[in-house]
Scaffold this motif. Structure first.
Motif, PDB file in Angstrom:
ATOM      1  N   HIS A 124      -1.897  -9.677  -0.010  1.00  0.00           N
ATOM      2  CA  HIS A 124      -2.497  -8.668  -0.894  1.00  0.00           C
ATOM      3  C   HIS A 124      -2.863  -9.223  -2.260  1.00  0.00           C
ATOM      4  CE1 HIS A 124      -2.599  -4.915   1.332  1.00  0.00           C
ATOM      5  NE2 HIS A 124      -1.474  -5.273   1.922  1.00  0.00           N
ATOM      6  N   GLU A 125      -2.316 -10.352  -2.633  1.00  0.00           N
ATOM      7  CA  GLU A 125      -2.758 -10.972  -3.882  1.00  0.00           C
ATOM      8  C   GLU A 125      -4.233 -11.389  -3.795  1.00  0.00           C
ATOM      9  OE1 GLU A 125       1.532 -10.939  -4.832  1.00  0.00           O
ATOM     10  OE2 GLU A 125       0.379 -11.187  -2.999  1.00  0.00           O
ATOM     11  N   PHE A 126      -4.762 -11.479  -2.560  1.00  0.00           N
ATOM     12  CA  PHE A 126      -6.154 -11.878  -2.349  1.00  0.00           C
ATOM     13  C   PHE A 126      -7.102 -10.682  -2.229  1.00  0.00           C
ATOM     14  CE2 PHE A 126      -3.650 -15.486  -1.014  1.00  0.00           C
ATOM     15  CZ  PHE A 126      -4.410 -16.592  -1.369  1.00  0.00           C
ATOM     16  N   ASP A 127      -6.585  -9.471  -2.348  1.00  0.00           N
ATOM     17  CA  ASP A 127      -7.398  -8.281  -2.087  1.00  0.00           C
ATOM     18  C   ASP A 127      -8.709  -8.256  -2.861  1.00  0.00           C
ATOM     19  OD1 ASP A 127      -5.714  -7.224  -0.210  1.00  0.00           O
ATOM     20  OD2 ASP A 127      -4.740  -5.807  -1.563  1.00  0.00           O
ATOM     21  N   GLN A 128      -8.663  -8.635  -4.139  1.00  0.00           N
ATOM     22  CA  GLN A 128      -9.843  -8.525  -4.997  1.00  0.00           C
ATOM     23  C   GLN A 128     -10.520  -9.869  -5.254  1.00  0.00           C
ATOM     24  OE1 GLN A 128     -10.987  -5.595  -5.591  1.00  0.00           O
ATOM     25  NE2 GLN A 128      -9.183  -4.558  -4.761  1.00  0.00           N
ATOM     26  N   GLY A 129     -10.124 -10.902  -4.531  1.00  0.00           N
ATOM     27  CA  GLY A 129     -10.781 -12.186  -4.670  1.00  0.00           C
ATOM     28  C   GLY A 129     -10.006 -13.185  -5.508  1.00  0.00           C
ATOM     29  N   ILE A 130     -10.453 -14.424  -5.459  1.00  0.00           N
ATOM     30  CA  ILE A 130      -9.740 -15.524  -6.118  1.00  0.00           C
ATOM     31  C   ILE A 130      -9.752 -15.384  -7.638  1.00  0.00           C
ATOM     32  CG2 ILE A 130      -9.633 -18.027  -6.381  1.00  0.00           C
ATOM     33  CD1 ILE A 130      -8.922 -16.933  -3.577  1.00  0.00           C
ATOM     34  N   GLN A 136      -4.635 -12.483 -12.791  1.00  0.00           N
ATOM     35  CA  GLN A 136      -3.310 -11.874 -12.786  1.00  0.00           C
ATOM     36  C   GLN A 136      -2.217 -12.907 -13.034  1.00  0.00           C
ATOM     37  OE1 GLN A 136      -3.240  -9.843  -8.955  1.00  0.00           O
ATOM     38  NE2 GLN A 136      -3.492  -7.860  -9.956  1.00  0.00           N
ATOM     39  N   ILE A 137      -2.361 -14.078 -12.440  1.00  0.00           N
ATOM     40  CA  ILE A 137      -1.304 -15.084 -12.542  1.00  0.00           C
ATOM     41  C   ILE A 137      -1.372 -15.866 -13.852  1.00  0.00           C
ATOM     42  CG2 ILE A 137      -0.420 -17.228 -11.529  1.00  0.00           C
ATOM     43  CD1 ILE A 137      -1.227 -16.160  -8.805  1.00  0.00           C
ATOM     44  N   PHE A 138      -2.580 -16.278 -14.217  1.00  0.00           N
ATOM     45  CA  PHE A 138      -2.719 -17.170 -15.374  1.00  0.00           C
ATOM     46  C   PHE A 138      -3.184 -16.459 -16.647  1.00  0.00           C
ATOM     47  CE2 PHE A 138      -3.697 -19.872 -11.576  1.00  0.00           C
ATOM     48  CZ  PHE A 138      -2.491 -20.562 -11.584  1.00  0.00           C
ATOM     49  N   GLY A 139      -3.548 -15.170 -16.516  1.00  0.00           N
ATOM     50  CA  GLY A 139      -3.992 -14.421 -17.684  1.00  0.00           C
ATOM     51  C   GLY A 139      -5.496 -14.419 -17.816  1.00  0.00           C
ATOM     52  N   GLY A 140      -6.021 -13.379 -18.453  1.00  0.00           N
ATOM     53  CA  GLY A 140      -7.458 -13.296 -18.680  1.00  0.00           C
ATOM     54  C   GLY A 140      -8.026 -11.966 -18.234  1.00  0.00           C
ATOM     55  N   LEU A 141      -9.313 -11.775 -18.453  1.00  0.00           N
ATOM     56  CA  LEU A 141      -9.989 -10.527 -18.127  1.00  0.00           C
ATOM     57  C   LEU A 141     -10.129 -10.381 -16.619  1.00  0.00           C
ATOM     58  CD1 LEU A 141     -11.495  -8.047 -19.320  1.00  0.00           C
ATOM     59  CD2 LEU A 141     -13.607  -9.391 -19.104  1.00  0.00           C
ATOM     60  N   ASP A 142      -9.691  -9.249 -16.103  1.00  0.00           N
ATOM     61  CA  ASP A 142      -9.809  -8.997 -14.675  1.00  0.00           C
ATOM     62  C   ASP A 142     -11.276  -8.762 -14.332  1.00  0.00           C
ATOM     63  OD1 ASP A 142      -7.725  -7.935 -12.292  1.00  0.00           O
ATOM     64  OD2 ASP A 142      -9.794  -7.245 -12.117  1.00  0.00           O
ATOM     65  N   PRO A 143     -11.801  -9.436 -13.321  1.00  0.00           N
ATOM     66  CA  PRO A 143     -13.232  -9.314 -13.013  1.00  0.00           C
ATOM     67  C   PRO A 143     -13.636  -7.966 -12.436  1.00  0.00           C
ATOM     68  CG  PRO A 143     -12.137 -10.668 -11.375  1.00  0.00           C
ATOM     69  CD  PRO A 143     -11.136 -10.427 -12.454  1.00  0.00           C
ATOM     70  N   LYS A 144     -12.693  -7.206 -11.902  1.00  0.00           N
ATOM     71  CA  LYS A 144     -13.033  -5.904 -11.350  1.00  0.00           C
ATOM     72  C   LYS A 144     -13.191  -4.899 -12.486  1.00  0.00           C
ATOM     73  CE  LYS A 144     -11.788  -2.363  -8.008  1.00  0.00           C
ATOM     74  NZ  LYS A 144     -10.812  -1.864  -7.021  1.00  0.00           N
ATOM     75  N   GLU A 145     -14.399  -4.492 -12.745  1.00  0.00           N
ATOM     76  CA  GLU A 145     -14.774  -3.533 -13.783  1.00  0.00           C
ATOM     77  C   GLU A 145     -14.596  -4.080 -15.186  1.00  0.00           C
ATOM     78  OE1 GLU A 145     -12.519  -0.005 -13.029  1.00  0.00           O
ATOM     79  OE2 GLU A 145     -13.507   0.389 -11.111  1.00  0.00           O
ATOM     80  N   VAL A 199      -7.670  -9.065   4.757  1.00  0.00           N
ATOM     81  CA  VAL A 199      -8.387  -8.675   3.545  1.00  0.00           C
ATOM     82  C   VAL A 199      -9.883  -8.839   3.768  1.00  0.00           C
ATOM     83  CG1 VAL A 199      -6.448  -9.375   2.091  1.00  0.00           C
ATOM     84  CG2 VAL A 199      -8.311 -10.978   2.492  1.00  0.00           C
ATOM     85  N   SER A 200     -10.650  -8.311   2.835  1.00  0.00           N
ATOM     86  CA  SER A 200     -12.103  -8.434   2.899  1.00  0.00           C
ATOM     87  C   SER A 200     -12.510  -9.901   2.846  1.00  0.00           C
ATOM     88  CB  SER A 200     -12.730  -7.682   1.724  1.00  0.00           C
ATOM     89  OG  SER A 200     -14.084  -8.026   1.571  1.00  0.00           O
ATOM     90  N   PRO A 201     -13.603 -10.276   3.518  1.00  0.00           N
ATOM     91  CA  PRO A 201     -14.074 -11.668   3.439  1.00  0.00           C
ATOM     92  C   PRO A 201     -14.307 -12.139   2.014  1.00  0.00           C
ATOM     93  CG  PRO A 201     -15.186 -10.520   5.214  1.00  0.00           C
ATOM     94  CD  PRO A 201     -14.396  -9.472   4.469  1.00  0.00           C
ATOM     95  N   THR A 202     -14.689 -11.229   1.120  1.00  0.00           N
ATOM     96  CA  THR A 202     -14.881 -11.628  -0.279  1.00  0.00           C
ATOM     97  C   THR A 202     -13.559 -12.003  -0.933  1.00  0.00           C
ATOM     98  OG1 THR A 202     -14.716  -9.316  -1.004  1.00  0.00           O
ATOM     99  CG2 THR A 202     -16.915 -10.164  -0.517  1.00  0.00           C
ATOM    100  N   GLY A 203     -12.465 -11.488  -0.393  1.00  0.00           N
ATOM    101  CA  GLY A 203     -11.158 -11.787  -0.972  1.00  0.00           C
ATOM    102  C   GLY A 203     -10.735 -13.226  -0.790  1.00  0.00           C
ATOM    103  N   THR A 204     -11.214 -13.852   0.277  1.00  0.00           N
ATOM    104  CA  THR A 204     -10.822 -15.240   0.546  1.00  0.00           C
ATOM    105  C   THR A 204     -12.011 -16.196   0.433  1.00  0.00           C
ATOM    106  OG1 THR A 204     -11.132 -14.854   2.917  1.00  0.00           O
ATOM    107  CG2 THR A 204      -8.904 -14.566   2.043  1.00  0.00           C
ATOM    108  N   ALA A 205     -13.101 -15.732  -0.157  1.00  0.00           N
ATOM    109  CA  ALA A 205     -14.256 -16.608  -0.355  1.00  0.00           C
ATOM    110  C   ALA A 205     -13.880 -17.758  -1.280  1.00  0.00           C
ATOM    111  CB  ALA A 205     -15.422 -15.820  -0.951  1.00  0.00           C
ATOM    112  N   GLY A 206     -14.210 -18.982  -0.865  1.00  0.00           N
ATOM    113  CA  GLY A 206     -13.922 -20.147  -1.686  1.00  0.00           C
ATOM    114  C   GLY A 206     -12.630 -20.855  -1.355  1.00  0.00           C
ATOM    115  N   VAL A 207     -11.897 -20.348  -0.369  1.00  0.00           N
ATOM    116  CA  VAL A 207     -10.656 -21.014   0.029  1.00  0.00           C
ATOM    117  C   VAL A 207     -10.573 -21.055   1.549  1.00  0.00           C
ATOM    118  CG1 VAL A 207      -9.386 -20.300  -2.040  1.00  0.00           C
ATOM    119  CG2 VAL A 207      -9.307 -18.870   0.020  1.00  0.00           C
ATOM    120  N   ARG A 208      -9.751 -21.943   2.063  1.00  0.00           N
ATOM    121  CA  ARG A 208      -9.436 -21.969   3.490  1.00  0.00           C
ATOM    122  C   ARG A 208      -7.927 -22.026   3.654  1.00  0.00           C
ATOM    123  NH1 ARG A 208      -7.991 -26.476   6.410  1.00  0.00           N
ATOM    124  NH2 ARG A 208      -7.827 -28.455   5.279  1.00  0.00           N
ATOM    125  N   PHE A 209      -7.476 -21.596   4.815  1.00  0.00           N
ATOM    126  CA  PHE A 209      -6.049 -21.537   5.095  1.00  0.00           C
ATOM    127  C   PHE A 209      -5.699 -22.605   6.132  1.00  0.00           C
ATOM    128  CE2 PHE A 209      -7.165 -17.639   3.192  1.00  0.00           C
ATOM    129  CZ  PHE A 209      -6.035 -17.129   2.581  1.00  0.00           C
TER     130      PHE A 209
END
Length: 708
Positions: A124-130, A136-145, A199-209
């Motif tokens: 669920h940490e990936f719900d809104q994307g990388i 959330q982890i390192f600080g900064g403006l959240d990209p959602k809204e 999660v949504s495909p956009t949530g894991t865009a840019g990474v692989r498992f």
């Protein structure tokens, strides 16, 4: 090994007895006789899901909320000279509005206040994307809204199996070393490999498992690096499912333990994701999980030799956070108050009811509350700039409570939909919609009916129980009476549990397209607020579902008419007759849940080499065919047969050419031994199913031939 049927997936609402027993679990080993060993306690939680102010019912007792959990955690740490505090993923996501309305910053603030030492990523940490994850982890403006600025975690996050495709390196640092009491402990992080499907495909865009094999190699690699730095006590924070039942621990975390070398320096694997209890040892590794939603925590006790750094003893207890008699932590209350002050709408009732909006008989018929939930799902915003979906379907097992008479609060809504499921928009044909409705009428392994009537929005249908399942839906239309076109494509909203084929709704797996969206509870809450504006919440039966009961003048027809047994039932019968009891791990098939009633049997059959599956799946619920059964049973026999002889035997039957190539030698072996005969006249009917009696007789003959 137990073959008892699992009654349902683990949730926070489990029997009080089980939870009380969980608090007594763990005594793995005895008190150390070596006085010089350092005693360290790892205090941890998993799957909090931002439920800061949500009270859960454990049996008939209240449990959870951040203020109660904080008191338990602080008291636990105060008892010990040496302790570390950790969380194991899904701390955020699928959260209560008090946290989710501010992009889970309140939950992050609570964890910082508590002084967590280390945490791992959950799916669920990936719900809104990388980008959101990193903010959330390192600080900064959240990209959602762009409305929330995160302070960042004041503790270390670790993960070793998520790789950034642009760099080929781990998304965050794979491990961290903590020193306490003069000894070093290494923490390696992992997240379930099923994350991309959760999660949504956009949530894991840019990474692989990493694959399972790559993951094991990574753990071994980082464990070696830790050893090179003088660390011999190693804990894997693996947000992987695990369950301990009757002393046996299974699941993805247990599979990891078995895949690691027996002499691996890994001492403990902390599990997560499936909100269950785990506390057992697999291949020398202690595996622990403490339910979810802050209703419990684990206390992992390690006795460590300070000279070598090795763990000499390890054990764990899991404690339920019952509220009764426990004082709420004031610092946690302050965080909740700050959020409530910012969102005063959460402190007010969202409306009221006269007590008629209930789920009564939702498993068999249309229910008022089912209509309300389905209507909310149908208009959910998936961010695709499309209007509301054509249809919505809600499984009755996901409706866990009624709306109470009188004032209705968010807490009441959370009790109704407690799982934090993600809504999914699918593209389905009209024919698939009809198949979905047919799949409501299932059967249990013992032949009794298992009906799970979907609560619907956007359509109406009539079901005539005097007819076979395939003909039962006699009328299927839109709300205005327009017939649903079998060849036309429609959009339908379901939850992710259903979308994955849960509750036998297998046709949904074949949807043309799938788009993951918001959390079901968030959508339900907002729909209630927007629709009823704090007034009377109303819903009633509207004739969406019309059931015509079977006539009492003739033999009542059961909801399911098929006489054939499934692949899972066949394998379970075979394993039971052979009395196999060799393995304690979950089967490796993607479509076999670790807590499924037949999981143990399938694991045994796979271990014995009887089954292999297809493309990573086993298709447990599909009827087994005569040729599939023959392929399994032929592996019991030692009589070799040449391709030529096999072809000759099969050619002797009128329909021999219809036998699949893979099954020719197997069917021939069974025919040669007198185990298998023609289904009727001179026909093999290789694609036909097997009745329960026929299957048992076939298995008994094969076992007898094996012994002879």
């Amino acid at each position: 090994m137990s073959w008892k049927k699992v009654l349902g997936k683990s949730t926070i609402r489990v029997a009080t007895t089980a939870l009380l027993l969980s608090q007594l679990f763990g005594a793995v080993g005895s008190v150390s006789a070596a006085g010089k060993d350092v005693e360290v306690h790892l205090i941890g939680i998993n799957d909090l899901h931002g439920q800061l102010d949500t009270t859960s019912m454990v049996g008939d007792k209240k449990a959870g909320t951040a203020p109660i959990l904080a008191t338990y955690l602080k008291e636990a740490q105060a008892k010990y000279k040496n302790s570390l505090l950790f969380h194991n993923g899904d701390s955020v996501g699928a959260s209560a509005p008090i946290s989710s309305l501010d992009r889970d910053e309140p939950t992050m603030e609570w964890m910082n206040m508590m002084g967590f030492d280390v945490g791992s990523l959950g799916n669920h940490e990936f719900d809104q994307g990388i980008a959101a994850l990193k903010a959330q982890i390192f600080g900064g403006l959240d990209p959602k809204e762009g409305k929330v600025t995160h302070a960042g975690a004041k503790f270390d996050y670790v993960n070793a199996n998520v790789i950034e495709t642009s760099t080929g390196k781990p998304l965050i640092k794979p491990y961290v070393i903590k020193e306490v009491g003069g000894v070093k402990i290494g923490f390696i992080g992992l997240v379930t490999k099923a994350t991309p499907s959760k999660v949504s495909p956009t949530g894991t865009a840019g990474v692989r498992f990493l694959s399972a094999e790559e993951e094991v190699a990574a753990v071994n690699k980082y464990a070696k690096e830790l050893q090179d730095q003088g660390v011999e006590t190693i804990v894997v924070l693996a947000h992987d499912p695990a369950t301990t039942k009757e002393g046996v621990t299974t699941g993805e975390a247990a599979d990891l333990a078995k895949a690691l070398p027996a002499d691996s320096p890994v001492d403990v694997i902390v599990a997560g994701d499936n909100h269950a209890l785990a506390n057992g040892e697999v291949n020398g590794k202690l595996i622990v999980q403490a339910y979810s939603y802050g209703t419990a925590f684990e206390d992992i006790k390690l006795m460590i030799d300070p000279a070598t750094g090795d763990v000499t003893e390890k054990s764990a207890t899991v404690t339920t956070t019952f509220q009764e008699g426990v004082k709420e932590d004031p610092e946690s209350l302050a965080i909740i108050k700050k959020s409530l002050d910012k969102h005063p709408e959460l402190t007010k009732p969202v409306g009221s009811t006269d007590g008629s909006v209930t789920r009564t008989d939702a498993y068999n018929n249309e229910a008022p509350l089912g209509n309300l939930i389905a209507d909310a799902m149908r208009q959910a915003d998936f961010g695709d700039k499309a209007g509301e979906a054509d249809f919505a379907f809600m499984n009755p097992g996901g409706i866990r409570a009624d709306l109470p008479q009188g004032d209705v609060t968010f807490a009441d809504l959370a009790k109704i939909q407690p799982f934090g499921n993600t809504l999914v928009k699918l593209e389905l044909t009209g024919k698939q919609i009809q198949t979905l409705l047919q799949q409501q009428w299932g059967t249990n392994a013992d032949g009794t009916p298992n009906t799970k009537t979907l609560q619907v929005s956007g359509l109406k249908y009539t079901a005539d129980f005097n007819k076979p399942v395939a003909e039962r839906v006699t009328s299927l239309t839109l709300e205005d009476g327009t017939p649903i076109d079998p060849g036309k494509t429609y959009t339908a909203v379901v939850n992710n549990f259903m979308a994955a084929g849960g509750d036998n709704y297998k046709v949904l797996v074949d949807a043309k397209s799938s788009l993951a969206g918001p959390i079901d509870l968030d959508v339900f809450y907002q729909y209630i607020v927007d629709t009823f504006k704090g007034g009377a919440i109303q819903a009633k039966k509207e004739g969406r579902i019309t059931n015509i009961a079977a006539s009492t003048e003739q033999q009542p027809e059961t909801p399911v008419t098929t006489e054939f047994i499934s692949r899972a039932e066949f394998v379970s019968t075979l394993v039971d007759m052979l009395k196999l009891n060799e393995v304690a791990t979950a089967p490796a098939f993607r479509d076999v849940a670790a807590d499924a009633a037949y999981a143990d049997a399938i694991a045994e059959a796979a271990h014995a080499g009887f089954i292999q599956g297809y493309g990573g799946n086993f298709n447990p619920d599909r009827d087994i065919t005569r040729e599939e059964a023959a392929t399994i049973l032929a592996k019991l026999l030692n009589n070799p047969i040449s391709d030529k002889n096999a072809a000759t035997i099969i050619a002797g039957f009128e329909d021999g050419k219809t036998v699949s190539a893979y099954a020719i030698k197997s069917m021939a072996k069974l025919i040669d031994k007198g185990i298998l005969s023609a289904a009727e006249k001179n026909l093999l009917q290789p694609k036909q199913g097997l009745s329960n009696n026929d299957a048992k007789a076939l298995i008994q003959k094969a076992i007898a031939a094996k012994a002879s």
